[in-house]
Scaffold this active site. Structure first.
Site, mmCIF file in Angstrom:
data_model
loop_
_atom_site.group_PDB
_atom_site.id
_atom_site.type_symbol
_atom_site.label_atom_id
_atom_site.label_comp_id
_atom_site.label_asym_id
_atom_site.label_seq_id
_atom_site.Cartn_x
_atom_site.Cartn_y
_atom_site.Cartn_z
ATOM 1 C CE LYS A 1 -4.280 -1.748 0.239
ATOM 2 N NZ LYS A 1 -5.488 -1.290 -0.448
ATOM 3 C CG ASP B 1 -4.203 -0.404 -3.970
ATOM 4 O OD1 ASP B 1 -4.603 0.284 -4.509
ATOM 5 O OD2 ASP B 1 -4.924 -1.567 -3.642
ATOM 6 C CD GLU C 1 -5.021 -2.779 -6.516
ATOM 7 O OE1 GLU C 1 -4.348 -3.797 -6.674
ATOM 8 O OE2 GLU C 1 -6.130 -2.723 -5.972
ATOM 9 C CE LYS D 1 -11.469 -4.480 -2.739
ATOM 10 N NZ LYS D 1 -10.458 -4.050 -3.516
HETATM 11 MG MG LIG Z 1 -7.020 -1.982 -4.658
#
Ligand SMILES: [Mg+2]
EC number: 4.2.1.113
Length: 334
Positions: free
Chosen positions: A145, A173, A199, A246
């Site tokens: 992240k 991401d 991402e 997702k």
């Molecule tokens: Mg993501």
């Protein structure tokens, strides 16, 4: 159709762009179709899906589960649709005597799916330590992240990771944290560190700008954009190399599966991840990943984020892989 509610505490609170999450609340959905029981899970995550109250209201209004899935009737309540569609798919695949991933179209046995580790924000040392742990646990890919600190600090974190993990696939991401000029500045440095994927570098609605960031040595993946804009708009804008799917936010494993098929027709790949769901939905996400040939490592090692669970039917990742349930349906009903 029967629904009952559950609360699953997180192992530790998670800070997200939509606020702090300490608990995942949702509904177990139980249907019976021609005498066969099927179980689904609706675990809404506001920011990605409808609210808990809207999910409950939508589930309560369903009388015939199979026909409720027709004609986009549950399109604005994706978590509710996920729960109903999974229960129906579970019943149908169970009645057909096949594991869900085979029912979804895979014509060969798949023992397990590869998964990535996810590493949150932290200092360069903490990030590299977590990456080394993930490599020791034999995860084939790590997702780091970024975006919570400035680009220079994030690049220092990634340099520390690459220095200690020369071979692992690194994805980052940004959850939409950068503007276009920041992304343009950062991309060559990411490419130099052999980062494979970035991402959601930009805000979800900036499809044309994402398209301009492609072909710079790092694949562009979209996650929030897919939920906000839909696969048609992403394909039309040629905005991505990769879609992060997702199922809970997209309306179900059936929707996610057809989305991956559509994207692949246009040369865009897809992978599967969760919204920190309970084990019924995680099992379904594993089945979804197993149903698609040549699937990349997926973001499915999220069970450890929960301190409690609905069932013990999904195994933890071992050596970077999660076993695919091989019984009839999704998982055995309870
Ligand atoms: Mg993501």
């Amino acid at each position: 159709m029967h629904i009952d509610s559950f609360s699953l505490p997180l192992s530790r609170p998670l800070e997200t762009a939509a606020g702090r999450i300490e608990m995942r609340r949702g509904f177990r959905v139980r249907v019976e179709i021609n005498g066969t029981v099927g179980v689904g899970e609706a675990t809404p995550l506001p920011g990605w899906t409808e609210s808990l109250a809207d999910c409950e209201r939508a589930l309560g209004a369903v009388d015939d589960p199979a026909s409720a899935l027709d004609g986009g009737r549950l399109a604005d309540v994706p978590a509710a649709r996920h729960g109903v569609s999974l229960a129906v798919l579970d019943a149908r695949s169970r009645a057909a005597g096949r594991p869900l991933y085979r029912y979804l179209g895979r014509d060969e046995r798949v023992e397990s799916v590869a998964v990535n580790a996810t590493i949150g924000d932290g200092s360069a040392t903490a990030t590299a330590d977590a990456a080394v742990d993930a490599v020791d646990e034999r995860f084939p890919a790590i997702k780091v992240k970024v975006g919570a600190r400035g680009p220079a600090a994030d690049l220092a974190r990634l340099e520390a990771v690459r220095a200690r993990c020369p071979d692992v696939e690194i994805r980052v991401d940004a959850n939409g944290a950068w503007d276009e000029s920041t992304a343009e500045e950062v991309l060559p440095a990411l490419a130099a560190l052999d980062v494979a994927v970035v991402e959601q570098p930009l805000a979800a609605d900036r499809l044309d700008a994402h398209a301009r960031l492609r072909d710079r040595g790092v694949e562009i993946a979209l996650d929030e954009s897919l939920v906000e804009c839909g696969v048609g708009a992403v394909v039309d804008a040629a905005a991505a190399d990769l879609l992060v799917c997702k199922p809970m936010a997209l309306g179900g494993v059936d929707v996610a599966r057809s989305l991956i098929d559509t994207a692949r027709e246009f040369g865009i790949d897809g992978l599967v991840t969760t919204t920190i769901d309970g084990s019924i939905a995680r099992a379904a996400a594993v089945h979804l990943a197993a149903s698609v040939p040549k699937m990349r490592p997926c973001g499915l090692a999220t069970g450890e984020l929960l301190a409690g669970d609905l069932t013990d039917a999904v195994e933890s990742a071992a050596d970077g892989w999660i076993a695919v349930p091989q019984g009839k349906g999704n998982i055995p009903p309870r």
